[in-house]
Write a protein that holds these residues in place. Structure first.
Motif, PDB file in Angstrom:
ATOM      1  N   LEU A   1       0.831  -1.203   0.000  1.00 49.69           N
ATOM      2  CA  LEU A   1       0.000   0.000   0.000  1.00 49.69           C
ATOM      3  C   LEU A   1       0.867   1.255   0.000  1.00 49.69           C
ATOM      4  O   LEU A   1       1.927   1.292   0.623  1.00 49.69           O
ATOM      5  CB  LEU A   1      -0.912  -0.011   1.234  1.00 49.69           C
ATOM      6  N   ASN A   2       0.424   2.270  -0.713  1.00 42.20           N
ATOM      7  CA  ASN A   2       1.117   3.561  -0.842  1.00 42.20           C
ATOM      8  C   ASN A   2       2.409   3.481  -1.642  1.00 42.20           C
ATOM      9  O   ASN A   2       3.291   4.322  -1.480  1.00 42.20           O
ATOM     10  CB  ASN A   2       1.361   4.206   0.527  1.00 42.20           C
ATOM     11  N   THR A   3       2.544   2.441  -2.469  1.00 42.88           N
ATOM     12  CA  THR A   3       3.649   2.378  -3.423  1.00 42.88           C
ATOM     13  C   THR A   3       3.049   2.089  -4.798  1.00 42.88           C
ATOM     14  O   THR A   3       1.882   1.721  -4.898  1.00 42.88           O
ATOM     15  CB  THR A   3       4.671   1.263  -3.092  1.00 42.88           C
ATOM     16  N   HIS A   4       3.840   2.247  -5.816  1.00 44.06           N
ATOM     17  CA  HIS A   4       3.385   1.940  -7.167  1.00 44.06           C
ATOM     18  C   HIS A   4       4.274   0.884  -7.801  1.00 44.06           C
ATOM     19  O   HIS A   4       4.259   0.707  -9.006  1.00 44.06           O
ATOM     20  CB  HIS A   4       3.358   3.206  -8.029  1.00 44.06           C
TER      21      HIS A   4
ATOM     22  N   GLU B   1      -0.578  -3.950   4.443  1.00 41.29           N
ATOM     23  CA  GLU B   1      -1.638  -3.878   3.451  1.00 41.29           C
ATOM     24  C   GLU B   1      -1.031  -3.873   2.055  1.00 41.29           C
ATOM     25  O   GLU B   1       0.011  -3.257   1.825  1.00 41.29           O
ATOM     26  CB  GLU B   1      -2.495  -2.641   3.675  1.00 41.29           C
TER      27      GLU B   1
ATOM     28  N   CYS C   1      -2.115  -4.025  -2.375  1.00 37.41           N
ATOM     29  CA  CYS C   1      -3.093  -3.960  -3.456  1.00 37.41           C
ATOM     30  C   CYS C   1      -2.783  -5.126  -4.390  1.00 37.41           C
ATOM     31  O   CYS C   1      -1.640  -5.296  -4.809  1.00 37.41           O
ATOM     32  CB  CYS C   1      -2.976  -2.636  -4.206  1.00 37.41           C
TER      33      CYS C   1
ATOM     34  N   LEU D   1      -7.891  -4.723  -2.102  1.00 40.07           N
ATOM     35  CA  LEU D   1      -7.066  -4.155  -1.051  1.00 40.07           C
ATOM     36  C   LEU D   1      -7.081  -5.209   0.044  1.00 40.07           C
ATOM     37  O   LEU D   1      -8.155  -5.607   0.510  1.00 40.07           O
ATOM     38  CB  LEU D   1      -7.637  -2.834  -0.545  1.00 40.07           C
TER      39      LEU D   1
END
Length: 88
Positions: free
Chosen positions: A23-26, A54, A56, A76
């Protein structure tokens, strides 16, 4: 102590390509799912993830007409447990 894991829901084998990113990365990592149940999705990863992290998850074989994980484009999710690979 027993190595048997009691499952709340029966597991269904499904080997399909997925990608996941913390989460919060690409930065998505390709891998494959192994199985799923009403309680979650099991997949292998070479990236170390901590329980409660967390992520994705993107289903690469997304097909809305299907039952199971591929019926949704993405999830998620929260890592519930980690088992180190037995491969050297």
């Amino acid at each position: 102590m027993s190595d048997i894991i009691e499952r709340t829901y029966p597991r269904v084998a499904i080997e399909t390509p997925i990608q996941f990113a913390p989460l919060n990365t690409h930065k998505y990592h390709p891998t494959r799912s192994l199985n799923f149940s009403a309680g979650g999705l099991c997949y292998q990863s070479e990236q170390r993830l901590e329980p409660m992290a967390e992520v994705c998850i993107v289903m690469l074989n997304y097909a809305p007409e299907r039952y199971g994980p591929e019926g949704y484009r993405s999830y998620l999710a929260r890592i519930r447990w980690v088992q180190p690979s037995s491969a050297p």
